[in-house]
Scaffold this motif. Structure first.
Motif, PDB file in Angstrom:
ATOM      1  N   ALA A 128      51.193 -13.811 -40.379  1.00  0.00           N
ATOM      2  CA  ALA A 128      51.834 -12.581 -40.119  1.00  0.00           C
ATOM      3  C   ALA A 128      52.021 -12.139 -38.486  1.00  0.00           C
ATOM      4  O   ALA A 128      53.412 -11.595 -38.332  1.00  0.00           O
ATOM      5  CB  ALA A 128      50.950 -11.541 -40.846  1.00  0.00           C
ATOM      6  N   PHE A 129      51.520 -12.508 -37.644  1.00  0.00           N
ATOM      7  CA  PHE A 129      51.493 -12.360 -36.317  1.00  0.00           C
ATOM      8  C   PHE A 129      52.650 -13.092 -35.702  1.00  0.00           C
ATOM      9  O   PHE A 129      53.376 -12.723 -35.042  1.00  0.00           O
ATOM     10  CB  PHE A 129      50.223 -12.723 -35.733  1.00  0.00           C
ATOM     11  N   ALA A 130      52.700 -14.425 -36.317  1.00  0.00           N
ATOM     12  CA  ALA A 130      53.770 -15.209 -35.823  1.00  0.00           C
ATOM     13  C   ALA A 130      54.913 -14.926 -36.169  1.00  0.00           C
ATOM     14  O   ALA A 130      56.148 -14.683 -35.618  1.00  0.00           O
ATOM     15  CB  ALA A 130      53.375 -16.563 -36.409  1.00  0.00           C
ATOM     16  N   PHE A 132      55.968 -11.347 -37.509  1.00  0.00           N
ATOM     17  CA  PHE A 132      56.550 -10.091 -36.882  1.00  0.00           C
ATOM     18  C   PHE A 132      56.474  -9.886 -35.464  1.00  0.00           C
ATOM     19  O   PHE A 132      56.848  -8.841 -35.062  1.00  0.00           O
ATOM     20  CB  PHE A 132      55.438  -9.195 -37.602  1.00  0.00           C
ATOM     21  N   VAL A 133      55.609 -10.717 -34.685  1.00  0.00           N
ATOM     22  CA  VAL A 133      55.405 -10.524 -33.293  1.00  0.00           C
ATOM     23  C   VAL A 133      56.164 -11.577 -32.581  1.00  0.00           C
ATOM     24  O   VAL A 133      56.854 -11.385 -31.499  1.00  0.00           O
ATOM     25  CB  VAL A 133      53.928 -10.364 -32.944  1.00  0.00           C
ATOM     26  N   ILE A 134      55.643 -12.988 -32.812  1.00  0.00           N
ATOM     27  CA  ILE A 134      56.142 -14.160 -32.049  1.00  0.00           C
ATOM     28  C   ILE A 134      57.711 -14.440 -32.263  1.00  0.00           C
ATOM     29  O   ILE A 134      58.500 -14.546 -31.299  1.00  0.00           O
ATOM     30  CB  ILE A 134      55.167 -14.940 -32.471  1.00  0.00           C
ATOM     31  N   PHE A 135      58.033 -14.299 -33.637  1.00  0.00           N
ATOM     32  CA  PHE A 135      59.319 -14.826 -33.930  1.00  0.00           C
ATOM     33  C   PHE A 135      60.466 -13.770 -33.357  1.00  0.00           C
ATOM     34  O   PHE A 135      61.509 -14.609 -32.513  1.00  0.00           O
ATOM     35  CB  PHE A 135      59.618 -14.851 -35.322  1.00  0.00           C
ATOM     36  N   PRO A 136      60.346 -12.545 -33.106  1.00  0.00           N
ATOM     37  CA  PRO A 136      61.440 -11.787 -32.403  1.00  0.00           C
ATOM     38  C   PRO A 136      61.519 -12.097 -31.132  1.00  0.00           C
ATOM     39  O   PRO A 136      62.635 -12.296 -30.432  1.00  0.00           O
ATOM     40  CB  PRO A 136      61.037 -10.584 -32.650  1.00  0.00           C
ATOM     41  N   ILE A 137      60.245 -12.383 -30.516  1.00  0.00           N
ATOM     42  CA  ILE A 137      60.059 -12.590 -28.883  1.00  0.00           C
ATOM     43  C   ILE A 137      60.717 -13.852 -28.518  1.00  0.00           C
ATOM     44  O   ILE A 137      61.752 -14.129 -27.789  1.00  0.00           O
ATOM     45  CB  ILE A 137      58.721 -12.643 -28.477  1.00  0.00           C
ATOM     46  N   LEU A 164      58.180 -23.158 -39.183  1.00  0.00           N
ATOM     47  CA  LEU A 164      56.672 -23.873 -39.640  1.00  0.00           C
ATOM     48  C   LEU A 164      55.662 -24.270 -38.725  1.00  0.00           C
ATOM     49  O   LEU A 164      54.650 -24.111 -39.022  1.00  0.00           O
ATOM     50  CB  LEU A 164      57.152 -24.947 -40.739  1.00  0.00           C
ATOM     51  N   LYS A 165      56.205 -25.057 -37.726  1.00  0.00           N
ATOM     52  CA  LYS A 165      55.164 -25.264 -36.804  1.00  0.00           C
ATOM     53  C   LYS A 165      54.438 -24.027 -35.940  1.00  0.00           C
ATOM     54  O   LYS A 165      53.287 -24.065 -35.765  1.00  0.00           O
ATOM     55  CB  LYS A 165      56.033 -26.078 -35.651  1.00  0.00           C
ATOM     56  N   LEU A 166      55.310 -22.844 -36.076  1.00  0.00           N
ATOM     57  CA  LEU A 166      54.676 -21.659 -35.453  1.00  0.00           C
ATOM     58  C   LEU A 166      53.871 -21.275 -36.423  1.00  0.00           C
ATOM     59  O   LEU A 166      52.591 -20.554 -36.095  1.00  0.00           O
ATOM     60  CB  LEU A 166      55.757 -20.637 -35.008  1.00  0.00           C
ATOM     61  N   ALA A 169      50.757 -23.303 -36.358  1.00  0.00           N
ATOM     62  CA  ALA A 169      49.907 -23.181 -35.099  1.00  0.00           C
ATOM     63  C   ALA A 169      49.137 -21.821 -34.924  1.00  0.00           C
ATOM     64  O   ALA A 169      47.994 -21.862 -34.358  1.00  0.00           O
ATOM     65  CB  ALA A 169      51.072 -23.164 -33.775  1.00  0.00           C
ATOM     66  N   PHE A 170      49.800 -20.774 -35.366  1.00  0.00           N
ATOM     67  CA  PHE A 170      48.940 -19.333 -35.221  1.00  0.00           C
ATOM     68  C   PHE A 170      48.030 -19.292 -36.368  1.00  0.00           C
ATOM     69  O   PHE A 170      47.138 -18.600 -36.175  1.00  0.00           O
ATOM     70  CB  PHE A 170      49.914 -18.423 -35.026  1.00  0.00           C
ATOM     71  N   GLY A 171      48.256 -19.806 -37.247  1.00  0.00           N
ATOM     72  CA  GLY A 171      47.250 -19.907 -38.660  1.00  0.00           C
ATOM     73  C   GLY A 171      46.102 -20.495 -38.106  1.00  0.00           C
ATOM     74  O   GLY A 171      45.051 -20.093 -38.542  1.00  0.00           O
TER      75      GLY A 171
END
Length: 254
Positions: A128-130, A132-137, A164-166, A169-171
């Protein structure tokens, strides 16, 4: 005759464990396949959801493209399959727990269950962090950094690969507190020794982030900083409470 009987009796537990393992693996596979079949009908909608942060960051003249002839078919189905594995993960881990739990002591079970539940929650929190937060950035950065005269047209396979890599990675990164506590509780390393290796751990975290993220500094830093924070949280929780202390307390009570 006696030796033959003893040999058969010794082989039976191993055979029963293998049968149980096969049964639980088969159940896990069937659940994943069932979820995938259900999600396959919405594969295109799932890809629309996945690519939404990128589409919102694209310039007006840009759009997603498919270079490979089979990409419009296989990219959404690949996403549906991976999401099916993610969704089925609690069931898969429950099957694994049911297989190994009979061999654990009571105090080990009392700690294993909260760790199992928290590891699932942390893995989903990382995904979820990847998103909602990381993808837009990251997508906003990648779509704006190029030359003005270059028409930015991301390929749907490349977008899926990065996403998928992100996710992975964040999971995995959000599992660091669990891994830290297990290292200390198992006695493989002491709390003080692990804390003293903090400079080397931080360097390792940034190297790990570099290997798991796209080749840009933004995504690497965005992964490395949460990993560092989660490592520190793992140290705090491991020091606050230890299963060995709980076991000693139980023995004293007895």
């Amino acid at each position: 005759m006696t030796d033959s009987t003893n040999s058969k009796s010794n082989d039976m537990p191993l055979l029963s464990h293998l049968i149980e393992l096969r049964t639980r693996l088969l159940r896990s596979v069937l659940v994943i396949v069932a979820i995938f079949i259900g999600m396959a009908f919405f594969a295109n909608e799932l890809y629309e959801w996945l690519s939404k942060p990128l589409k919102e960051a694209l310039p007006e003249s840009s759009t997603l493209i498919a270079i490979d002839v089979t990409a419009p078919l296989f990219a959404p189905f690949k996403l549906a399959f991976v999401l099916a594995i993610f969704i089925a993960m609690p069931f898969v881990l429950h099957q694994a727990w049911m297989f190994i739990s009979p061999g654990l002591y009571k105090h080990e079970k009392s700690f294993a269950v909260p760790l199992l539940i928290s590891s699932i929650i942390l893995f989903y929190a990382g995904i979820a962090f990847a998103y909602f937060v990381i993808f837009p950035i990251i997508f906003g950065f990648l779509s704006s950094i190029g030359p003005q005269d270059v028409n930015y047209l991301p390929d749907i396979n490349s977008v899926l690969s990065i996403a998928l890599k992100l996710f992975f990675a964040f999971g995995l990164a959000f599992e660091i507190p669990i891994a830290t506590m297990l290292l200390i509780w198992s006695g493989l390393v002491s709390h003080q020794k692990l804390a003293n290796t903090r400079p080397y751990t931080v360097v390792g975290i940034f190297v790990f982030a570099m290997l798991l993220t796209p080749p840009d500094m933004i995504s690497q830093v965005l992964l490395a900083i949460p990993m560092w924070i989660l490592f520190e949280l793992g140290l705090i929780f491991a020091k606050a409470y230890s299963p060995k202390k709980a076991e000693t307390t139980e023995q004293e009570d007895l």
